[in-house]
Design a protein around this motif. Structure first.
Motif, mmCIF file in Angstrom:
data_model
loop_
_atom_site.group_PDB
_atom_site.id
_atom_site.type_symbol
_atom_site.label_atom_id
_atom_site.label_comp_id
_atom_site.label_asym_id
_atom_site.label_seq_id
_atom_site.Cartn_x
_atom_site.Cartn_y
_atom_site.Cartn_z
ATOM 1 N N ARG A 35 9.163 15.663 49.935
ATOM 2 C CA ARG A 35 8.667 14.684 50.914
ATOM 3 C C ARG A 35 9.787 14.327 51.874
ATOM 4 O O ARG A 35 10.955 14.235 51.492
ATOM 5 N N PHE A 36 9.408 14.128 53.146
ATOM 6 C CA PHE A 36 10.380 13.749 54.169
ATOM 7 C C PHE A 36 10.180 12.314 54.650
ATOM 8 O O PHE A 36 10.970 11.822 55.451
ATOM 9 N N GLU A 37 9.123 11.671 54.179
ATOM 10 C CA GLU A 37 8.848 10.273 54.517
ATOM 11 C C GLU A 37 8.377 9.544 53.273
ATOM 12 O O GLU A 37 7.806 10.145 52.353
ATOM 13 N N ASP A 38 8.606 8.250 53.261
ATOM 14 C CA ASP A 38 8.071 7.398 52.200
ATOM 15 C C ASP A 38 7.720 6.042 52.804
ATOM 16 O O ASP A 38 7.630 5.901 54.038
ATOM 17 N N GLU A 39 7.518 5.036 51.946
ATOM 18 C CA GLU A 39 7.115 3.719 52.472
ATOM 19 C C GLU A 39 8.192 3.073 53.326
ATOM 20 O O GLU A 39 7.910 2.135 54.091
ATOM 21 N N HIS A 40 9.437 3.560 53.244
ATOM 22 C CA HIS A 40 10.526 2.993 54.039
ATOM 23 C C HIS A 40 10.745 3.753 55.358
ATOM 24 O O HIS A 40 11.623 3.387 56.137
#
Length: 398
Positions: A35-40
């Motif tokens: 993954r390259f994005e998360d909730e932050h």
């Protein structure tokens, strides 16, 4: 973080409307969960990849350098994760991490590749400085782990202000680290490539292949002083013509930007005798070797590039005129002549693939001399040896 090379092959099956705008062969990093994005928001791996994709237009066009740049940031990031410090943490924590990293790379565990020499450490500091400079310019962080000193540099009567990274280690002056072979040992090295013993007699106990090629190209390389990739992929048609008369004046050799370090075109010189020996090999033994050859490059290299009307500057590649300067190492390996295509080892180019096999034998010939100071013949000595020879020639023989 994991590291991988990008390839656009089969992109039509990725569910994308257009082909991804990523340089072919670029080194990219990704986390274990891919993954390259998360909730932050964006993860640091995505930011590193954005920086990596801009390396070709930010002073790093050579594909061979991309793994080193990305690898330096990845190793630094992994070291920070072990200590709970993020890649874009505040300045105080980044400076403390850099201090610990410097000790780790200089006095860390002796096993493995944890310790860095001074040159390797300085290269990593330059790469990290480039990354953080880019991150600050693009608004990803405001913290910089480095401290810089102001200095004044003077060259050709002109003064300019420069910055020096305090994290860099002190290194010996370049002239102190230069390694080269004296004339006596250089002559023994050439004899070893040609299967000749130090006394000039033929070595009976060894039968190798392409002795004439090894001797001719070895002497040419020793006189020319190119880097390994430069002579490995130099095409036979790029070898300068032999002057009609023998002269002590060296012959100019043009090294194309497609194979030079940093893709920078440069000139060098070769002496007449070395060039004459190479031409003898190209016109006789090499010509006999390529006659009737049906060799094709492996399919994993890509489609063959059929060359016609080859000249010193360029030729027709698959029917279209192309300059040799635009061909990189991968393209030069796929060159093929119609009906008589040859291997890059002795046909498409003049490189000596067997040099890695012939060099230890030649080194053994050098070391067989009863001498207390017996130099190793590592390839690093070869570019320096002709440079010292040309300096001696200019000072005493010109």
């Amino acid at each position: 973080m994991e590291q991988a090379f990008y390839s656009s092959e089969g992109w039509e099956g990725w569910g994308l409307e257009f082909k991804a705008v990523i340089p072919e062969g670029m080194v990219l990093v990704f986390d274990d969960d891919l993954r390259f994005e998360d909730e932050h928001g964006l993860r640091t791996s995505a930011i590193v990849n954005r920086w990596a994709c801009e390396l070709p237009i930010n002073g790093c066009p050579a594909a061979n350098s991309w793994p080193s740049y990305v690898g330096a940031v990845r190793q630094w990031s992994e070291f920070g994760e072990e200590h709970g410090v993020g890649l874009f943490d505040n300045r105080e924590r980044l400076k403390a991490l850099l201090s610990a990293y410097a000790v780790y790379r200089s006095q860390g565990p002796a096993d493995g590749r944890q310790r860095f020499r001074g040159t390797t450490w300085n290269q990593h500091m330059t790469m990290l400085s480039t990354f953080y400079g880019w991150a600050i310019e693009n608004g990803y962080t405001t913290s910089l782990p480095f401290t810089y000193r102001q200095a004044t540099a003077v060259f050709s009567g002109q003064r300019r202000e420069v910055r020096r990274n305090s994290a860099r280690r002190r290194q010996p002056k370049p002239h102190v680290t230069v390694k080269y072979l004296e004339d006596e040992f250089a002559d023994l090295f050439h004899k070893g490539l040609a299967r000749v013993q130090p006394d000039g007699s033929v070595e009976r106990g060894y039968r190798g292949r392409e002795m004439a090629r090894n001797a001719a190209v070895g002497r040419f390389v020793f006189s020319l002083g190119p880097r390994k990739e430069e002579f490995s992929y130099l095409l036979a048609c790029e070898v300068p013509k032999l002057p009609s008369r023998r002269s002590d004046v060296p012959v100019l050799v043009l090294l194309p930007e497609g194979i030079t370090k940093g893709s920078k075109f440069r000139n060098t010189w070769v002496d007449y005798d070395s060039l004459a020996e190479l031409h003898n090999y190209l016109e006789f033994e090499r010509a006999a070797a390529v006659q009737g050859s049906t060799w094709l490059p492996p399919r994993r290299w890509g489609e063959p590039l059929v060359v016609t009307e080859a000249t010193a500057r360029g030729g027709r590649v698959n029917g279209s005129w192309m300059s040799w300067e635009t061909l990189g190492p991968a393209d030069r390996g796929r060159r093929q002549r119609p009906q008589a295509a040859g291997r890059p080892t002795g046909h498409g180019s003049i490189r000596v693939v067997q040099l890695k096999l012939a060099q230890p034998r030649s080194e053994a010939s050098v070391c067989s001399v009863e001498e207390q100071k017996r130099p190793g013949c590592g390839y690093v000595r070869m570019p320096h040896s002709p440079a010292s020879g040309w300096v001696a020639w200019a000072m005493f023989d010109w």
